[in-house]
Design an enzyme around this catalytic site. Structure first.
Site, short mmCIF file in Angstrom:
data_model
loop_
_atom_site.label_atom_id
_atom_site.label_comp_id
_atom_site.label_asym_id
_atom_site.label_seq_id
_atom_site.Cartn_x
_atom_site.Cartn_y
_atom_site.Cartn_z
N GLN A 27 5.44 53.86 62.48
CA GLN A 27 4.45 53.11 61.71
C GLN A 27 3.39 52.44 62.58
O GLN A 27 2.32 52.11 62.10
CB GLN A 27 5.16 52.07 60.83
CG GLN A 27 5.97 52.72 59.72
CD GLN A 27 6.66 51.72 58.82
OE1 GLN A 27 7.75 51.27 59.13
NE2 GLN A 27 6.04 51.36 57.73
N HIS A 127 14.70 54.87 62.45
CA HIS A 127 13.85 54.39 61.36
C HIS A 127 13.01 55.59 60.90
O HIS A 127 11.78 55.57 60.95
CB HIS A 127 12.99 53.21 61.85
CG HIS A 127 12.42 52.36 60.75
ND1 HIS A 127 12.58 51.00 60.69
CD2 HIS A 127 11.66 52.67 59.68
CE1 HIS A 127 11.95 50.51 59.63
NE2 HIS A 127 11.38 51.52 59.01
N ASN A 171 18.11 52.39 59.78
CA ASN A 171 17.37 51.54 58.84
C ASN A 171 17.31 52.24 57.48
O ASN A 171 16.79 53.34 57.37
CB ASN A 171 15.94 51.31 59.33
CG ASN A 171 15.18 50.40 58.38
OD1 ASN A 171 15.49 49.22 58.29
ND2 ASN A 171 14.23 50.94 57.62
N GLU A 172 17.85 51.59 56.46
CA GLU A 172 17.73 52.03 55.07
C GLU A 172 18.13 53.49 54.86
O GLU A 172 17.28 54.33 54.51
CB GLU A 172 16.30 51.81 54.57
CG GLU A 172 15.85 50.36 54.63
CD GLU A 172 14.44 50.14 54.06
OE1 GLU A 172 13.80 51.11 53.64
OE2 GLU A 172 13.99 48.97 54.04
N TYR A 298 12.84 43.24 49.02
CA TYR A 298 11.45 43.12 48.58
C TYR A 298 11.33 42.67 47.13
O TYR A 298 10.48 41.86 46.80
CB TYR A 298 10.71 44.46 48.76
CG TYR A 298 10.50 44.77 50.23
CD1 TYR A 298 9.38 44.29 50.90
CD2 TYR A 298 11.45 45.48 50.96
CE1 TYR A 298 9.19 44.52 52.25
CE2 TYR A 298 11.28 45.71 52.32
CZ TYR A 298 10.16 45.23 52.96
OH TYR A 298 9.99 45.44 54.30
N GLU A 354 14.28 42.58 56.86
CA GLU A 354 12.91 42.78 56.37
C GLU A 354 12.71 42.00 55.08
O GLU A 354 13.60 41.98 54.22
CB GLU A 354 12.63 44.26 56.04
CG GLU A 354 12.48 45.16 57.23
CD GLU A 354 12.17 46.61 56.84
OE1 GLU A 354 11.63 46.85 55.74
OE2 GLU A 354 12.50 47.49 57.64
N TRP A 401 8.62 41.32 57.43
CA TRP A 401 8.01 42.65 57.46
C TRP A 401 6.60 42.50 56.92
O TRP A 401 6.44 42.13 55.77
CB TRP A 401 8.78 43.66 56.61
CG TRP A 401 8.15 45.01 56.78
CD1 TRP A 401 7.15 45.56 56.01
CD2 TRP A 401 8.43 45.96 57.81
NE1 TRP A 401 6.79 46.78 56.50
CE2 TRP A 401 7.55 47.06 57.60
CE3 TRP A 401 9.32 45.99 58.90
CZ2 TRP A 401 7.55 48.17 58.45
CZ3 TRP A 401 9.32 47.10 59.72
CH2 TRP A 401 8.43 48.17 59.48
N GLU A 408 2.07 52.89 56.14
CA GLU A 408 3.08 52.63 55.11
C GLU A 408 3.51 53.97 54.46
O GLU A 408 3.32 54.22 53.28
CB GLU A 408 2.55 51.61 54.09
CG GLU A 408 3.47 51.28 52.94
CD GLU A 408 4.90 50.85 53.30
OE1 GLU A 408 5.12 50.35 54.42
OE2 GLU A 408 5.78 51.05 52.46
N TRP A 409 4.04 54.86 55.30
CA TRP A 409 4.69 56.09 54.84
C TRP A 409 3.81 56.86 53.84
O TRP A 409 2.63 57.06 54.13
CB TRP A 409 6.09 55.77 54.29
CG TRP A 409 6.89 55.00 55.32
CD1 TRP A 409 7.29 53.69 55.22
CD2 TRP A 409 7.33 55.44 56.62
NE1 TRP A 409 7.97 53.31 56.36
CE2 TRP A 409 8.01 54.36 57.22
CE3 TRP A 409 7.25 56.64 57.33
CZ2 TRP A 409 8.58 54.43 58.50
CZ3 TRP A 409 7.82 56.73 58.61
CH2 TRP A 409 8.47 55.63 59.15
O1 IFM Z 1 7.39 49.82 55.58
C1 IFM Z 1 8.68 49.89 55.07
C2 IFM Z 1 9.69 49.91 56.19
O2 IFM Z 1 9.48 50.98 57.06
C3 IFM Z 1 11.09 50.02 55.64
N1 IFM Z 1 11.34 49.05 54.63
C4 IFM Z 1 10.37 48.87 53.58
C5 IFM Z 1 8.98 48.70 54.18
C6 IFM Z 1 7.93 48.53 53.07
O3 IFM Z 1 7.92 49.63 52.25
#
Ligand code: IFM
Length: 450
Positions: A27, A127, A171-172, A298, A354, A401, A408-409
């Site tokens: 990112q 990640h 991560n996630e 979030y 985050e 975060w 942002e992906w």
């Molecule tokens: O930007 C992402 C991050 O890479 C992983 N968690 C959620 C964020 C917001 O979408």
């Protein structure tokens, strides 16, 4: 607002509560063809038409690959205790079985610089930037990738050992598995129910295989894994089952194998035809003890059964949302933490790894950007963490975060999560009001704790 307000008895004001900022390699880094790095699945995905908004990609991103020194200085200026970053797997192992000293050296300089400036480093190994050469052999659908991850974890931890203060395996995994291999809106863009669940098992296996290696190479560091989690609420009193299932699939599916050594029955029963091949011993490997659990929060989900009996999300019209369309719901963070504490016996300490908001803050005027929604977001979510701690949950840290606007992906650069604004034309960084407020809070806390 000058600083975030917290009650004087808040644990967050004590010096042993860790405050940080977070980023990830693809990112922010750019430099995708430098230092011996080879392509990841995200390089490939971005170059596939119509996958990423505006055709954006991470070729340059925030150019952190070249600007890392000024970025670390800026992070220190925020007064944080720690910086959470991730290592790009294809920088460390650009080819199968080959360790790249230049890749290790890049991260070593960053880590040393953080330490020299008095900050701890929290390093995520994965990640989402899987080397493309592994995707070419099936990626996370191939069980062998879990063993390749263990090799990569060995290479990193053999080199850095205890120098990395806190290691995170993944991560996630929800996002890697389900967005990447089930729904196809993230790299590598595969769509299939069975594929999503298979990828998830291999990711969790990768985590479990890496744990003993990390412990042996870095016995004084902490080791764990990071999950994204949204608590679910029923839209009506008839929808409790929909909310329960949503939580089961979205995060119990990933956390239970680590913290309970089993997959949740609710998901196993509903997804029977999609269940992955789980070999004997896999769950023992995956449930190796962790020192902490990272939670990325979030927003929440409100769920209901539709007329076909399917489970669907209900948009909360009238509620406050961020620019990306996510409801602002701080109570969800308290509820989530309390629910986790109740679900898992002896859950290890939690870090909020985050938390943040994407806002419509494109332009800096006279060197200033008043991101007032993000300021309110951080304030209310810090309060939510405080409330959870007061309700008996052990939370040891909070990472915003993100440090700065970044790639942002699938949304590319149009979504800005940063506390620091990035002008992608000039690579100029500008502290937004949320960053200034964070800094003032942390500097005041340090002063109080002297
Ligand atoms: O930007 C992402 C991050 O890479 C992983 N968690 C959620 C964020 C917001 O979408």
């Amino acid at each position: 607002m000058n600083k975030y307000q917290l009650p004087s008895d808040s644990k967050l004001l004590q010096s042993d509560f860790v405050f940080g900022v977070a980023t990830s390699s693809y990112q922010i880094e750019g430099g995708v063809a430098e230092g011996g790095r080879t392509p990841s699945i995200w390089d490939t995905f971005c170059k596939t038409p119509n996958k990423v908004d505006n055709g954006d990609n991470g070729d340059v991103a925030c150019d952190h690959y070249h600007l890392w020194q000024q970025d670390i200085e800026m992070i220190q200026g925020l007064g944080v205790d720690a910086y959470r970053l991730s290592i790009a797997w294809p920088r460390i192992m650009p080819q199968d079985g080959v360790v790249n000293p230049e890749g290790l050296a890049f991260y070593e300089e960053i880590i040393d610089e953080c330490h020299a400036r008095g900050m701890k480093v929290y390093v995520t190994l994965y990640h989402w930037d899987l080397p493309q050469y592994l995707e070419d052999k099936g990626g996370w659908l191939n069980r062998e990738t879990s063993y390749k991850f263990a090799e990569y974890a060995r290479a990193v931890s053999a080199h850095f050992g205890n120098k990395i203060d806190v290691y995170t395996t993944l991560n996630e995994p929800f996002v890697s598995a389900f967005l990447g291999y089930r729904w196809g809106n993230h790299a590598p863009g595969i769509k299939g129910e069975r594929e999503g669940f298979l990828a998830s098992h291999h990711l969790m296996l990768a985590h479990g295989l890496a744990m003993p290696i990390l412990r042996s190479n870095a016995p004084h560091s902490k080791h764990g894994v990071v999950f994204n989690a949204s608590p679910a609420y029923p839209a009506t009193s008839k929808d409790q089952g929909a909310a329960d299932y949503s939580e089961a699939e979205n995060y119990h599916w990933f956390m239970d194998p680590v913290l309970k050594g089993e997959y949740p029955q609710l998901v196993v029963e509903r997804q029977l035809v999609n269940m992955p091949m789980i070999l004997e011993g896999d769950l023992d490997i995956i449930s190796a003890p962790v020192d902490y659990v990272g939670i990325n929060y979030y927003s929440r989900d409100v769920m209901r059964y539709n007329e076909n009996g399917d489970i669907e999300k209900v948009i909360q019209e009238g509620a406050e949302h961020t620019f990306i369309g996510w409801e602002v719901y701080p109570q969800g963070l308290t509820d989530l933490l309390v629910r986790l504490n109740e679900r898992y016996d002896n859950i290890p300490p939690i870090y909020i790894t985050e938390n943040g908001a994407a806002c419509d803050d494109h332009s800096v005027v006279n060197g200033q950007l008043n991101d007032e929604q993000r300021v309110r977001y951080f304030q209310s979510h810090l309060n939510a963490v405080d409330q959870a701690i007061k309700a008996g949950v052990r939370v040891d840290g909070y990472f915003a975060w993100s440090l700065m606007d970044n790639f942002e992906w699938a949304f590319g650069y149009c979504q800005r999560f940063g506390m620091v604004h990035v002008d992608y034309q000039t690579q100029q960084r500008t502290l937004k009001q949320s960053a200034i407020t964070y800094r003032n809070t942390l500097l005041a806390r340090a002063e109080e704790n002297k």
